[in-house]
Design a protein around this motif. Structure first.
Motif, PDB file in Angstrom:
ATOM      1  N   TYR A  74       0.833  -1.200   0.000  1.00 18.19           N
ATOM      2  CA  TYR A  74       0.000   0.000   0.000  1.00 18.19           C
ATOM      3  C   TYR A  74       0.873   1.258   0.000  1.00 18.19           C
ATOM      4  O   TYR A  74       0.580   2.230  -0.693  1.00 18.19           O
ATOM      5  N   HIS A  75       1.937   1.233   0.787  1.00 15.03           N
ATOM      6  CA  HIS A  75       2.856   2.376   0.846  1.00 15.03           C
ATOM      7  C   HIS A  75       3.488   2.647  -0.520  1.00 15.03           C
ATOM      8  O   HIS A  75       3.562   3.801  -0.955  1.00 15.03           O
ATOM      9  N   ILE A  76       3.940   1.608  -1.191  1.00 14.44           N
ATOM     10  CA  ILE A  76       4.578   1.774  -2.507  1.00 14.44           C
ATOM     11  C   ILE A  76       3.579   2.345  -3.515  1.00 14.44           C
ATOM     12  O   ILE A  76       3.908   3.245  -4.297  1.00 14.44           O
ATOM     13  N   GLY A  93      -0.796  -1.136  -9.976  1.00 10.96           N
ATOM     14  CA  GLY A  93      -1.579  -2.315  -9.669  1.00 10.96           C
ATOM     15  C   GLY A  93      -0.971  -3.211  -8.611  1.00 10.96           C
ATOM     16  O   GLY A  93       0.168  -3.055  -8.189  1.00 10.96           O
ATOM     17  N   MET A  94      -1.805  -4.161  -8.225  1.00 10.45           N
ATOM     18  CA  MET A  94      -1.468  -5.105  -7.161  1.00 10.45           C
ATOM     19  C   MET A  94      -2.110  -6.438  -7.516  1.00 10.45           C
ATOM     20  O   MET A  94      -3.241  -6.469  -8.001  1.00 10.45           O
ATOM     21  N   THR A  95      -1.386  -7.530  -7.282  1.00 11.91           N
ATOM     22  CA  THR A  95      -1.904  -8.838  -7.657  1.00 11.91           C
ATOM     23  C   THR A  95      -2.058  -9.759  -6.450  1.00 11.91           C
ATOM     24  O   THR A  95      -1.384  -9.604  -5.438  1.00 11.91           O
ATOM     25  N   SER A  96      -2.935 -10.732  -6.623  1.00 12.89           N
ATOM     26  CA  SER A  96      -3.149 -11.728  -5.573  1.00 12.89           C
ATOM     27  C   SER A  96      -1.993 -12.716  -5.553  1.00 12.89           C
ATOM     28  O   SER A  96      -1.163 -12.753  -6.460  1.00 12.89           O
ATOM     29  N   ASN A 120      -9.527  -3.177  -1.235  1.00  9.48           N
ATOM     30  CA  ASN A 120      -9.363  -2.106  -0.244  1.00  9.48           C
ATOM     31  C   ASN A 120      -8.058  -1.341  -0.401  1.00  9.48           C
ATOM     32  O   ASN A 120      -7.800  -0.404   0.350  1.00  9.48           O
ATOM     33  N   SER A 121      -7.264  -1.715  -1.359  1.00  8.38           N
ATOM     34  CA  SER A 121      -5.966  -1.080  -1.577  1.00  8.38           C
ATOM     35  C   SER A 121      -6.113   0.239  -2.329  1.00  8.38           C
ATOM     36  O   SER A 121      -7.155   0.509  -2.932  1.00  8.38           O
ATOM     37  N   PRO A 122      -5.050   1.046  -2.352  1.00 11.26           N
ATOM     38  CA  PRO A 122      -5.057   2.258  -3.165  1.00 11.26           C
ATOM     39  C   PRO A 122      -4.724   1.997  -4.634  1.00 11.26           C
ATOM     40  O   PRO A 122      -4.567   2.928  -5.412  1.00 11.26           O
ATOM     41  N   ALA A 123      -4.626   0.722  -5.030  1.00 10.05           N
ATOM     42  CA  ALA A 123      -4.272   0.369  -6.409  1.00 10.05           C
ATOM     43  C   ALA A 123      -5.364   0.798  -7.384  1.00 10.05           C
ATOM     44  O   ALA A 123      -6.547   0.806  -7.057  1.00 10.05           O
TER      45      ALA A 123
END
Length: 123
Positions: free
Chosen positions: A31-33, A51-54, A70-73
Motif C-alpha cells: 500500500y505504501h509503494i 496495480g497489485m496482484t493476488s 481495499n488497496s489504493p491500487a
C-alpha cells in the motif's frame, strides 16, 4: 523508484505493478509503494495506473481479494475463488471500484491445466 518514474513518465503505455504474488505480510508495504508512486507522479506531467496482484493460493499468508479491493491500487488481479467469488468461471459483476486484470496463473495455476480439463485453448 523515482528513477523508474522519471525514466518512463513521458510514455503513454506504462502500468506499474508493485510485485507479483507477494505474501500478505507485506500488505502495508505494498500500500505504501502504491501511494508513493501516486504521490510522486502527482509532481509529473503524466499519471500511470499502479496495480497489485493476488498470491493465487489459499494459505493463511496469502493476500485476499478484499486486500486488493481495499488497496489504493488502480488495477488489481484477484485470485480465483473466495467465499461468494469465482473469478475463474463466474466472476462477480464489476462495481467500478477497480480495473480487474484476469491473470490466468492466479485463476487456474498452470494454464495447461485448463486446456487439459477441456476448458479451451488460447492457440
Amino acid at each position: 523508484m523515482k528513477k523508474v518514474v522519471d525514466t518512463v513518465n513521458d510514455l503513454d503505455n506504462v502500468m506499474y505493478e508493485v510485485g507479483n504474488e507477494i505474501k500478505r505480510h507485506s500488505l502495508s508495504w505494498q500500500y505504501h509503494i502504491i501511494n508513493y508512486i501516486h504521490d510522486y507522479e502527482n509532481t509529473k506531467p503524466k499519471k500511470h495506473p499502479v496495480g497489485m496482484t493476488s498470491t493465487g493460493g489459499d494459505a493463511k499468508d496469502d493476500l485476499t481479494n478484499d486486500d486488493l479491493f481495499n488497496s489504493p491500487a488502480d488495477w488489481i488481479s484477484p485470485k480465483s475463488a473466495e467465499p461468494g467469488q469465482n473469478y475463474s468461471y463466474n466472476p462477480p459483476p464489476s462495481v467500478g471500484k477497480k480495473v480487474i486484470i484476469s491473470d490466468t496463473d492466479h485463476l487456474w495455476g498452470i494454464l495447461s491445466n485448463q486446456v487439459r480439463n477441456g476448458y479451451g485453448s488460447l492457440f
